[in-house]
Every structure is written in C-alpha cells, then in structure tokens.
Design a protein around this motif. Structure first.
Motif, PDB file in Angstrom:
ATOM      1  N   ASP A 138      16.992  30.031  53.514  1.00 19.18           N
ATOM      2  CA  ASP A 138      17.670  31.303  53.761  1.00 19.18           C
ATOM      3  C   ASP A 138      16.666  32.355  54.243  1.00 19.18           C
ATOM      4  O   ASP A 138      16.938  33.084  55.199  1.00 19.18           O
ATOM      5  CB  ASP A 138      18.375  31.761  52.484  1.00 19.18           C
ATOM      6  CG  ASP A 138      19.264  32.965  52.711  1.00 19.18           C
ATOM      7  OD1 ASP A 138      19.984  32.993  53.740  1.00 19.18           O
ATOM      8  OD2 ASP A 138      19.245  33.880  51.863  1.00 19.18           O
ATOM      9  N   ASP A 183      15.649  31.515  57.808  1.00 22.36           N
ATOM     10  CA  ASP A 183      16.714  31.849  58.759  1.00 22.36           C
ATOM     11  C   ASP A 183      16.811  33.350  59.014  1.00 22.36           C
ATOM     12  O   ASP A 183      17.147  33.775  60.113  1.00 22.36           O
ATOM     13  CB  ASP A 183      18.066  31.329  58.266  1.00 22.36           C
ATOM     14  CG  ASP A 183      18.162  29.810  58.333  1.00 22.36           C
ATOM     15  OD1 ASP A 183      17.374  29.200  59.087  1.00 22.36           O
ATOM     16  OD2 ASP A 183      19.012  29.239  57.629  1.00 22.36           O
ATOM     17  N   LYS A 184      16.500  34.154  57.996  1.00 19.74           N
ATOM     18  CA  LYS A 184      16.541  35.614  58.142  1.00 19.74           C
ATOM     19  C   LYS A 184      15.281  36.165  58.795  1.00 19.74           C
ATOM     20  O   LYS A 184      15.192  37.360  59.053  1.00 19.74           O
ATOM     21  CB  LYS A 184      16.724  36.272  56.773  1.00 19.74           C
ATOM     22  CG  LYS A 184      18.085  36.037  56.172  1.00 19.74           C
ATOM     23  CD  LYS A 184      18.178  36.690  54.804  1.00 19.74           C
ATOM     24  CE  LYS A 184      19.523  36.428  54.164  1.00 19.74           C
ATOM     25  NZ  LYS A 184      19.575  36.963  52.783  1.00 19.74           N
ATOM     26  N   ARG A 224       9.758  25.083  57.346  1.00 12.97           N
ATOM     27  CA  ARG A 224      11.151  24.610  57.295  1.00 12.97           C
ATOM     28  C   ARG A 224      11.254  23.116  56.978  1.00 12.97           C
ATOM     29  O   ARG A 224      12.054  22.708  56.147  1.00 12.97           O
ATOM     30  CB  ARG A 224      11.870  24.896  58.607  1.00 12.97           C
ATOM     31  CG  ARG A 224      13.288  24.333  58.651  1.00 12.97           C
ATOM     32  CD  ARG A 224      13.994  24.647  59.944  1.00 12.97           C
ATOM     33  NE  ARG A 224      14.397  26.034  60.012  1.00 12.97           N
ATOM     34  CZ  ARG A 224      15.460  26.535  59.386  1.00 12.97           C
ATOM     35  NH1 ARG A 224      16.205  25.767  58.644  1.00 12.97           N
ATOM     36  NH2 ARG A 224      15.766  27.805  59.508  1.00 12.97           N
TER      37      ARG A 224
END
Length: 82
Positions: A41, A44-45, A53
C-alpha cells in the motif's frame, strides 16, 4: 537518490513468509501477510521505495498461503477427529 517517507523492509517480510513455512506457521504467517499488505500500500501511494515490491509481495504471498493452509488443515482435523 530519491528519499521516501517510509521504509519498507521487504527482506524482513520475506523472512517472515519463509519462517511461516519452516518453523513458526501462523505466528509468522499473519505478520508477513499484514506487513506485506501495508508495504505494498505504501509503495502504491509513492511513500516507499518501489524496489522493495518483489520481496514484500513474495513474503506476503508466502504468509497468506501458509495461514490459509494452516486454517484449512485445522478445520479438517477438527471435522475428521472421531
């Protein structure tokens, strides 16, 4: 080199995922799953380094698979115990 707000330790998440299969079952599986979700999360932000990742995702999947497997095995054991 870009600075990120948060640090994602993908290696630690992967170690937890591996430990969930080798020695600690759900004790390491659930944290690998939840920390992996949190890390992905943040990545992704754009708050954490995207190079982490792969490690975070692999550890998350190992923890997730082990947790589900352990729960299914426990349910099977309870239902078949006679």
């Amino acid at each position: 080199m870009q600075q990120y707000e948060r640090t994602v330790n993908g290696a630690w998440i992967l170690v937890l995922g591996i430990l969930s299969w080798v020695a600690c079952s759900c004790i390491a599986g659930v944290p690998a799953w939840t920390l992996g979700n949190s890390a992905l999360d943040d990545i992704d932000k754009g708050l954490a380094d995207p190079s982490q990742r792969g490690l975070a995702d692999a550890g998350r999947m190992l923890g997730m698979a082990n947790t589900v497997f352990t729960l299914v095995a426990a349910i099977w054991y309870v239902l078949t115990k006679t």
